[in-house]
Motif scaffolding. Structure first.
Motif, short mmCIF file in Angstrom:
data_model
loop_
_atom_site.label_atom_id
_atom_site.label_comp_id
_atom_site.label_asym_id
_atom_site.label_seq_id
_atom_site.Cartn_x
_atom_site.Cartn_y
_atom_site.Cartn_z
N SER A 32 6.78 -2.61 -6.77
CA SER A 32 5.37 -2.81 -6.44
C SER A 32 4.84 -4.12 -7.03
O SER A 32 4.08 -4.84 -6.37
N ASP A 33 5.26 -4.45 -8.27
CA ASP A 33 4.82 -5.73 -8.86
C ASP A 33 5.36 -6.91 -8.07
O ASP A 33 4.64 -7.88 -7.82
N ALA A 34 6.64 -6.83 -7.68
CA ALA A 34 7.23 -7.92 -6.89
C ALA A 34 6.53 -8.06 -5.54
O ALA A 34 6.24 -9.17 -5.09
N LEU A 38 11.11 2.87 -0.83
CA LEU A 38 11.27 1.69 0.01
C LEU A 38 11.71 2.07 1.42
O LEU A 38 11.22 1.49 2.41
N ASP A 39 12.59 3.06 1.53
CA ASP A 39 13.04 3.51 2.85
C ASP A 39 11.88 4.09 3.66
O ASP A 39 11.72 3.78 4.86
N GLN A 40 11.07 4.92 3.03
CA GLN A 40 9.95 5.53 3.74
C GLN A 40 8.90 4.51 4.14
O GLN A 40 8.34 4.57 5.25
N CYS A 41 8.64 3.54 3.27
CA CYS A 41 7.61 2.56 3.60
C CYS A 41 8.08 1.62 4.71
O CYS A 41 7.27 1.18 5.53
N ILE A 42 9.38 1.36 4.79
CA ILE A 42 9.91 0.52 5.88
C ILE A 42 9.74 1.24 7.21
O ILE A 42 9.34 0.64 8.22
N VAL A 43 10.01 2.56 7.22
CA VAL A 43 9.82 3.33 8.45
C VAL A 43 8.35 3.36 8.86
O VAL A 43 7.99 3.18 10.04
N VAL A 74 0.84 -1.21 0.00
CA VAL A 74 0.00 0.00 0.00
C VAL A 74 0.87 1.26 0.00
O VAL A 74 0.61 2.23 -0.73
N CYS A 75 1.94 1.25 0.81
CA CYS A 75 2.82 2.43 0.88
C CYS A 75 3.56 2.66 -0.43
O CYS A 75 3.69 3.81 -0.89
N VAL A 76 4.04 1.58 -1.06
CA VAL A 76 4.78 1.72 -2.32
C VAL A 76 3.85 2.20 -3.42
O VAL A 76 4.21 3.07 -4.24
N GLU A 77 2.64 1.67 -3.49
CA GLU A 77 1.70 2.11 -4.52
C GLU A 77 1.20 3.53 -4.27
O GLU A 77 0.73 4.19 -5.20
N ALA A 78 1.33 4.01 -3.02
CA ALA A 78 0.95 5.39 -2.72
C ALA A 78 2.04 6.38 -3.12
O ALA A 78 1.82 7.60 -3.01
#
Length: 329
Positions: A264-266, A195-200, A187-191
């Motif tokens: 996002s696909d992966a 990758l760094d921000q979505c991990i946080v 959800v975070c990546v598609e938004a």
């Protein structure tokens, strides 16, 4: 020889049949305590002191850093005794403690110190119980030694048992929370987040439900902020977690970064696979339940049923035998 025999008899009269062993144990403990005190009072190496002072900048809190360095220094003096000499064994122990959630650099030393301290305390408790609290009265020599040495052995292996249970519980928690973490990352990546921000973000959201997995993502975020190579950070996470699902996820991200495909696909494909795997894991647990309940059902159902069905017949046969006996005639 007569002199030694008379001394042994006097010791046995005062301290009992285990008096000589008590004296040897007390002397050994005194030597251990004396060795520890001597090592603590060793003067600090001037080169180490200069190196430690050079790491404190002018704007840093010097007192705080000195306290932290002093705490590590106490364990540093016992490094030869609290760390294995073999590098492979040391690395394996560090990995096991990290998988248990102990990320500190002194975790190995604290682990071996806990083993030594609990072993000595257990041995002292066994000696006091057997010789001073009356627990060794009427026991054979073998049982006396078992009651004396047994608590020390239990105390020595207790930290290892605790760490092993922590590793298993932490792996189970990571396995249960990983599918939800993948959905949140997708959800975070598609938004539009990196990758760094979505991990946080995932680390902050998962902390209430799956603290172990949140801690691992937080370590990854800090290492990425520090400038460490992303592939190395992800590989370290897979090794640190010790879970096959996380290792496969790291492989997917590394291959996606190497071949330039969309993350996002992966994530979408792997998240769907993890959801299916969670459903299959739940179905497997449900299919195992009847087999596990069979033994309990037999133990709780068959004996009362036999008593109800066979009991009256056995009682009737017993009464008939009593009536046909000599007294009955």
């Amino acid at each position: 020889m007569q002199f030694l025999s008379s001394i042994n008899e006097q010791i046995s009269e005062v301290l009992g049949p285990m008096g000589l062993i008590i004296i040897v144990g007390v002397v050994g403990l005194m030597l251990v305590v004396a060795t520890v005190i001597m090592m603590l009072r060793q003067p600090e190496d001037p080169l180490a002191k200069l190196k430690r002072a050079s790491t404190i900048g002018p704007g840093d809190d010097g007192k705080t850093k000195l306290r932290q360095a002093g705490g590590n220094q106490q364990l540093e003096k016992f490094a030869k005794f609290l760390e294995p000499e073999d590098v492979a064994e040391l690395s394996a122990k560090q990995l096991m403690l990290r998988q248990a959630g102990y990320q500190g650099r002194d975790a190995v030393r604290v682990f071996y110190f806990a083993q030594m301290a609990l072993g000595i305390l257990g041995l002292i408790a066994g000696v006091i119980y057997v010789n001073f609290l009356g627990g060794g009265e009427g026991l054979t020599t073998q049982k006396t030694m078992m009651y004396t040495v047994g608590p020390g052995g239990i105390g020595y292996f207790l930290p290892k048992y605790w760490v092993t249970r922590r590793v298993e519980a932490r792996k189970e928690e990571i396995t249960r929370g990983f599918p939800d973490a993948l959905d949140m990352m997708l959800v975070c990546v598609e938004a539009g987040q990196s990758l760094d921000q979505c991990i946080v973000r995932v680390s902050n959201e998962l902390r209430a439900s799956y603290k172990a997995l949140a801690d691992e993502f937080e370590v990854v975020a800090y290492e990425m902020k520090a400038g460490k190579d992303k592939i190395t950070v992800l590989n370290d996470m897979g090794e640190r977690c010790g879970v096959q699902d996380v290792s496969s996820f790291v492989t997917v991200l590394v291959q996606s970064a190497a071949f330039g495909t969309s993350i996002s696909d992966a994530l979408r494909v792997y998240a769907a696979e993890m959801r299916d795997k969670r459903v299959m894991r739940a179905e497997e647990a449900a299919n195992k339940l009847p087999t596990k309940m069979t033994l309990a059902t037999m133990m709780l159902t068959v004996p009362p049923l036999l008593i109800i069905l066979v009991g009256p017949s056995v009682h009737g046969i017993t009464e008939l035998g009593n009536m046909s006996g000599p007294g009955g005639q």
